[in-house]
Scaffold this motif. Sequence first.
Motif, short mmCIF file in Angstrom:
data_model
loop_
_atom_site.label_atom_id
_atom_site.label_comp_id
_atom_site.label_asym_id
_atom_site.label_seq_id
_atom_site.Cartn_x
_atom_site.Cartn_y
_atom_site.Cartn_z
N CYS A 1 -5.43 -1.81 5.46
CA CYS A 1 -5.56 -0.73 4.46
C CYS A 1 -3.67 -0.94 4.66
O CYS A 1 -3.34 -1.44 5.70
CB CYS A 1 -5.70 0.57 4.66
SG CYS A 1 -4.89 1.44 4.37
N CYS B 1 -1.26 3.37 5.94
CA CYS B 1 -0.71 4.74 6.83
C CYS B 1 -0.23 3.01 8.02
O CYS B 1 -0.74 2.27 7.64
CB CYS B 1 -1.62 5.83 7.45
SG CYS B 1 -2.49 5.00 8.26
N THR C 1 -3.55 0.96 9.84
CA THR C 1 -3.78 -0.66 9.40
C THR C 1 -5.23 -0.44 9.73
O THR C 1 -6.15 -2.28 9.97
CB THR C 1 -3.14 -1.69 10.63
OG1 THR C 1 -3.73 -1.33 11.93
CG2 THR C 1 -1.49 -1.23 10.04
N CYS C 2 -6.22 0.12 8.98
CA CYS C 2 -7.15 -0.32 8.99
C CYS C 2 -8.14 -1.28 8.06
O CYS C 2 -7.47 -1.69 7.22
CB CYS C 2 -8.64 1.05 8.30
SG CYS C 2 -7.74 2.28 9.26
N CYS D 1 -10.13 6.55 5.81
CA CYS D 1 -9.95 7.42 5.62
C CYS D 1 -9.94 8.17 4.48
O CYS D 1 -9.63 6.88 3.45
CB CYS D 1 -8.56 8.16 6.75
SG CYS D 1 -7.31 8.09 5.42
N LYS E 1 -7.26 8.05 2.19
CA LYS E 1 -6.47 7.81 1.18
C LYS E 1 -7.12 6.14 0.99
O LYS E 1 -6.56 5.32 -0.33
CB LYS E 1 -4.70 7.30 1.93
CG LYS E 1 -4.06 8.79 2.41
CD LYS E 1 -2.45 8.34 3.36
CE LYS E 1 -2.25 7.94 4.44
NZ LYS E 1 -2.74 9.30 4.74
N ASN F 1 -2.98 9.88 10.93
CA ASN F 1 -3.70 9.09 12.09
C ASN F 1 -2.84 7.61 12.94
O ASN F 1 -2.59 6.95 12.79
CB ASN F 1 -4.32 7.96 10.02
CG ASN F 1 -5.44 9.18 9.69
OD1 ASN F 1 -6.73 9.26 10.64
ND2 ASN F 1 -5.84 9.16 9.03
S1 SF4 Z 1 -5.98 5.43 8.01
FE1 SF4 Z 1 -6.73 6.06 6.18
S2 SF4 Z 1 -4.49 5.06 5.15
FE2 SF4 Z 1 -4.28 4.75 7.16
S3 SF4 Z 1 -4.84 2.25 7.25
FE3 SF4 Z 1 -6.77 3.81 7.82
S4 SF4 Z 1 -7.76 3.83 5.63
FE4 SF4 Z 1 -5.68 2.92 5.30
#
Ligand code: SF4
Length: 761
Positions: free
Chosen positions: A9, A12, A15-16, A44, A46, A176
């Motif tokens: 991702c 943010c 980096t999930c 999350c 987003k 996050n």
């Molecule tokens: S916390 Fe949410 S926006 Fe941030 S990298 Fe993880 S999934 Fe994506």
Amino acid sequence: MPRTALRICPLCEATCGLTLTIEGTTVTGARGDREDVFSRGFICPKGAAFGGLDADPDRLRTPLVRRDGRLREATWDEAYEAVAAAIPALVRECGPQSVGVVLGNPNVHTMAGNLYPPLLLKALGTRNFFTASTLDQMPKHVSSGLLFGDPFAIAVPDLDRTDFLLLLGANPVESNGSLCTAPDFPGRLKALRARGGTLVVVDPRRTRTAKLADLHLAPRPGSDALLLAALAHTLLAERLAAPGALAERTEGLGELAEALARFTPEAVAPACDLTAAEIRDLARALAAAPTAAVYGRIGSCTVEYGTLASWLIDVLNILTGNLDRPGGALFPLPAAGPRPRPAGPGKGFALGRWLSRVSGHPEAKSELPIAALAEEIETPGEGRIRALVAIAANPVLSAPDGRRLDAALAGLDFMVSIDPYLNETSRHAHVVLPPPPPSQSAHHDFAFNGFAIRNQVRYSRPAVPLEADRLDECEIHARLVLAVSGRYGSAAPSAVDEMVIHGVLAKETADPRSPLHGQDPQRLAGLLTGDDGPERRLDLMLRLGPYGDRFGLGGAPGAGPGAAEDAPASGAAAEGLSLDRLLAHPHGIDLGPLRPRLPEVLRTRSGRIELLPDPITAELPRLRAALADRPATLVLVGRRHLRSNNSWLHNVPALTGGSNRCTLQVHPEDAGRLGLTEGGMARITADGGSLEVPVEVTDTVRTGVVSLPHGWGHDRDGARLSVASAAPGVNVNQLLDGSLLDPLSGTAVLNGFPVELTPLP
Ligand code: SF4
């Protein structure tokens, strides 16, 4: 049939790892990748909205070129030819400083934004370079540069092992995390408490993070440096300082007590609006914890004493012996970063090697304050910025006094933007180059792995094939490098990457300390794998990095200083990293917990931690003077929301609406005193101007403080953001005139500035 694809991702710093559901070429869903070695399935809202962002109908599909005053669709060649016709000629006529470069925050979330801007700057030769750092974390870079000799040597809290975490001006439950890459930051905070640890949050708002804390202190905004100085003073005065082995590695420890002598808890308490007892108790608790980490973010950076606050955070980590030890604050060792070098004196870190032309602001990390961009465009004379390259940047909304910048941008001779949207800034461009949606781009976190709480490495190839009429984001950047340097059409974009590869290999093979010494660089370049230039560059960085296979030429992965500590954790990494090995591990490779890295991380001239560098010593009298300041009656702070990230996610329906609103939060006592009511309107005024805002009365913000989020104000003509413009909000930065900066870092003061409120009918 729907299929799935993995994608890190980019929305943010956490980096999930995501598992995307794809139907045809459309991303129809996103969930957390349970097998991701770092994020373990966390996601999350987003990340869950990835598909909506990816398929946003307002995304530009083709380049735009301004003709007869209007932006019109054009071919890629027409767009680059327009750049090639404008910029090299301007540089020849007016010199390299006539071209400015602005990089926005999303650059650190893309491969292209990490790999190509250094080449662009080199090609242009300009010193008029601005980024979002001077609206954000530059104070931390400066303090790390001064303390450790390397502005990127940023120690991050060891979240999963610490016994005591002191957070200042940070709200990771909403953001996050920032300068601390940690998927599921909220879960890690809960785990800290569950294992008996202590969480202390210092924030003028009772944020969702503060609600998780054992102790929440709500001092006056902008007083963090005073509070931190008093904590350090208490440790020294009460003989609680225990730097341990750090004492031998640190210069200036003996002089610190004298430098901080005036910052007694009693002296700072009125300015912070805390009691001296609260400050002493916190210092004692910090000292008593078996391990502890002090961490500050935006609220401690974008304030008048941001660099001092950032410096004092590491002073506390050093005084308590927690810097560079498990459970404290540690330096990550990213897989695509430089390998450890022998300890010893380095080049050091210098500030102010050049000054901005108009106001004489010193550079920091080769950057000038973005708050000075408008005056550098407006003010006549030699070196005036007449053309601008803006990459993923929206300073009209993110920098102080957007109206002034708006007018300045409109007066440029030429502007090129790389941007997926026609937004409040790119609408001024003469050429807009749109990158593809994120699903069509490869991803590796060059920047955030350097701030990650666990060493790991992951890479996603594009989840969806590039559409026929699009260019890969890296190629867009590479072509821009060619266009500004007068080589568009005469060299292939891949030549930009090959130039970098051959430059690195030439240096390595000539270096007697390198395992590649004496080898043939051409042969080594031929061994690189990858489908394109960026992948070959990634392969090179991985192979030469701390865990790399070194082309099988000796030097075990992680060899060199601190080899034992740096030994990689997994079997895959033990064989030595390369792109091929990484591709064989689609959920990433875990490289183990952070380990101590001193002294090899130090690049100061002394080869030691320089605790009291001259710029800090020279800045302390200003902080002492603040002890006598009379605090303003009302000051403003920003705030983050889980479903927002600066200005770039307001056009996604799934992330707007609900409570994600641009309201002015006011404490009930202040509201009553000022005659403001819930849902009513107020005029808010500061040095830069005034705004009319809806009022939200809430006791989550302390008295004397109001809060308005940043990144809003999507009401400019000419932008194409249909969702955002339907609920534009107001731009908080319009309250600023750009004159208030943290002087060492050039960072704009976005938090803790005085405002006045009046009710509106
Ligand atoms: S916390 Fe949410 S926006 Fe941030 S990298 Fe993880 S999934 Fe994506």
